[in-house]
Motif scaffolding. Sequence first.
Motif, PDB file in Angstrom:
ATOM      1  N   ARG A  20      14.944  19.386 -43.260  1.00 33.88           N
ATOM      2  CA  ARG A  20      15.158  19.492 -41.814  1.00 33.88           C
ATOM      3  C   ARG A  20      14.566  18.274 -41.108  1.00 33.88           C
ATOM      4  O   ARG A  20      13.639  18.393 -40.298  1.00 33.88           O
ATOM      5  CB  ARG A  20      14.517  20.783 -41.297  1.00 33.88           C
ATOM      6  N   CYS A  25       9.015  21.496 -38.042  1.00 33.95           N
ATOM      7  CA  CYS A  25       8.986  22.819 -38.658  1.00 33.95           C
ATOM      8  C   CYS A  25       7.604  23.423 -38.437  1.00 33.95           C
ATOM      9  O   CYS A  25       6.614  22.695 -38.335  1.00 33.95           O
ATOM     10  CB  CYS A  25       9.259  22.709 -40.165  1.00 33.95           C
ATOM     11  N   ARG A 137      18.912  25.877 -48.043  1.00 32.69           N
ATOM     12  CA  ARG A 137      18.966  26.671 -46.813  1.00 32.69           C
ATOM     13  C   ARG A 137      19.844  27.906 -46.975  1.00 32.69           C
ATOM     14  O   ARG A 137      19.637  28.904 -46.299  1.00 32.69           O
ATOM     15  CB  ARG A 137      19.442  25.817 -45.642  1.00 32.69           C
ATOM     16  N   GLU A 145      15.803  30.886 -39.731  1.00 30.34           N
ATOM     17  CA  GLU A 145      16.020  29.493 -39.366  1.00 30.34           C
ATOM     18  C   GLU A 145      15.827  29.323 -37.871  1.00 30.34           C
ATOM     19  O   GLU A 145      16.281  30.139 -37.084  1.00 30.34           O
ATOM     20  CB  GLU A 145      17.433  29.053 -39.736  1.00 30.34           C
ATOM     21  N   PRO A 148      17.636  23.646 -34.079  1.00 27.82           N
ATOM     22  CA  PRO A 148      17.064  22.336 -33.777  1.00 27.82           C
ATOM     23  C   PRO A 148      16.902  22.127 -32.291  1.00 27.82           C
ATOM     24  O   PRO A 148      17.452  22.715 -31.465  1.00 27.82           O
ATOM     25  CB  PRO A 148      18.062  21.339 -34.362  1.00 27.82           C
TER      26      PRO A 148
END
Length: 148
Positions: A20, A25, A137, A145, A148
């Motif tokens: 990612r 994260c 993922r 998740e 973004p």
Amino acid sequence: MRLTIHSDYALRLLMYVGGRPDRLCTIAEIAAAHGISEAHLMKVTHRLGQLGYLETLRGKGGGMRLAKPPEAVRLGALVGRLEPDFHLVECHAPGGRCTLAGHCRLTGILGDALKLFLGHLDRYTLADLLAPGADLRAFIPVSLEVSP
């Protein structure tokens, strides 16, 4: 040969964060994704930051990202720096009390095996774990998740 949980979690954390690159994260999301303790992951994150593998940002909107490109993270070097010791037998440990010390070839043979093990891992980088087709993922529930 057995790696500690610390090394296992560190590898999983780096794969998660490395997958990612476009966002920060958090410990909470990685812990939830892997079903592991946030407290353990916090220690791992701290150590990876100390070693220069992670960049961490505190506070609201904080999180972590890789501090170096995945191609620069050699797995053997990483594991070698994370493991507290590789004393495969007592004679490898400082102050070990083996009566055969200095007269046994096993020490050298096991030492060579350890070098081969770490050398084999060093043939790979974090980038190899993140290569196309290795997208992990798909195995993490969508609800975990973060967008973004």
